[in-house]
Design a protein around this motif. Sequence first.
Motif, PDB file in Angstrom:
ATOM      1  N   ARG A 169     -22.690 -59.263 -37.680  1.00  0.00           N
ATOM      2  CA  ARG A 169     -23.694 -58.949 -36.666  1.00  0.00           C
ATOM      3  C   ARG A 169     -24.894 -58.318 -37.346  1.00  0.00           C
ATOM      4  N   SER A 204     -27.014 -56.012 -36.443  1.00  0.00           N
ATOM      5  CA  SER A 204     -27.073 -54.547 -36.408  1.00  0.00           C
ATOM      6  C   SER A 204     -26.120 -53.932 -37.435  1.00  0.00           C
ATOM      7  N   GLU A 241     -32.302 -54.950 -33.300  1.00  0.00           N
ATOM      8  CA  GLU A 241     -31.529 -56.049 -32.727  1.00  0.00           C
ATOM      9  C   GLU A 241     -31.986 -56.368 -31.298  1.00  0.00           C
ATOM     10  N   LYS A 242     -32.317 -55.343 -30.530  1.00  0.00           N
ATOM     11  CA  LYS A 242     -32.761 -55.558 -29.141  1.00  0.00           C
ATOM     12  C   LYS A 242     -34.183 -56.120 -29.078  1.00  0.00           C
ATOM     13  N   LEU A 263     -28.406 -45.737 -36.567  1.00  0.00           N
ATOM     14  CA  LEU A 263     -27.919 -46.439 -35.374  1.00  0.00           C
ATOM     15  C   LEU A 263     -29.064 -46.818 -34.435  1.00  0.00           C
ATOM     16  N   TYR A 314     -29.946 -50.820 -33.791  1.00  0.00           N
ATOM     17  CA  TYR A 314     -29.812 -51.410 -32.467  1.00  0.00           C
ATOM     18  C   TYR A 314     -31.159 -51.678 -31.813  1.00  0.00           C
ATOM     19  N   SER A 315     -32.154 -50.879 -32.118  1.00  0.00           N
ATOM     20  CA  SER A 315     -33.505 -51.150 -31.597  1.00  0.00           C
ATOM     21  C   SER A 315     -34.050 -52.461 -32.163  1.00  0.00           C
TER      22      SER A 315
END
Length: 182
Positions: free
Chosen positions: A113, A115, A163-164, A156, A160-161
């Motif tokens: 993945r 992230s 990835e979003k 983190l 994740y930011s």
Amino acid sequence: MNKKKMEMLKRYRFLLVMLVGTLMILVVNPTLGRHVYGLAWDNILGMLGVLPPIFILIGLLDVWVKKETMVKYMGKDSGIVGILLGFFLGSAAAGPLYGAFPVAGVFLNKGSRLSNVLIIVGAWASMKIPLLLFEVSAMGFKFTLIRFVMDIFGVLIIAYSIEKILTDEDERQIYELAKKMN
């Protein structure tokens, strides 16, 4: 000029500009120019000492770890296991940050993945175990603990930011570029 030569010049234009610039420095100020080339040579030797072991480990990772195993532990549905493994791999890694990018490419090719790969790179950049041990001795335990916890949250949030924020097309292009590099 044919298309292939133009692409090559475009790809290496920064290197060519820097080479011309440093040659001009060498002509104008030979002492400074020799110093610049001495530093460049030292950096090249440093990279040659680090990159071959990293590439050997990448090759072994690519051959020994099956794609299914990587997807299970680092893929889309890996959950907390993928996150913890990403932090562990990044913080246990040796070598400078530029060594993380070929490793990231292999992880992307194996189905990790995005992230989780970003967590590896983020941990590699800021949370290496030897760095933490040195930091405890130089800055104290409290400072190191606060910085370490902030790094965990920072890595983190950034992973994740990113990835979003990326579209599915952006993410597809990242995986395709990783395939082209290997």
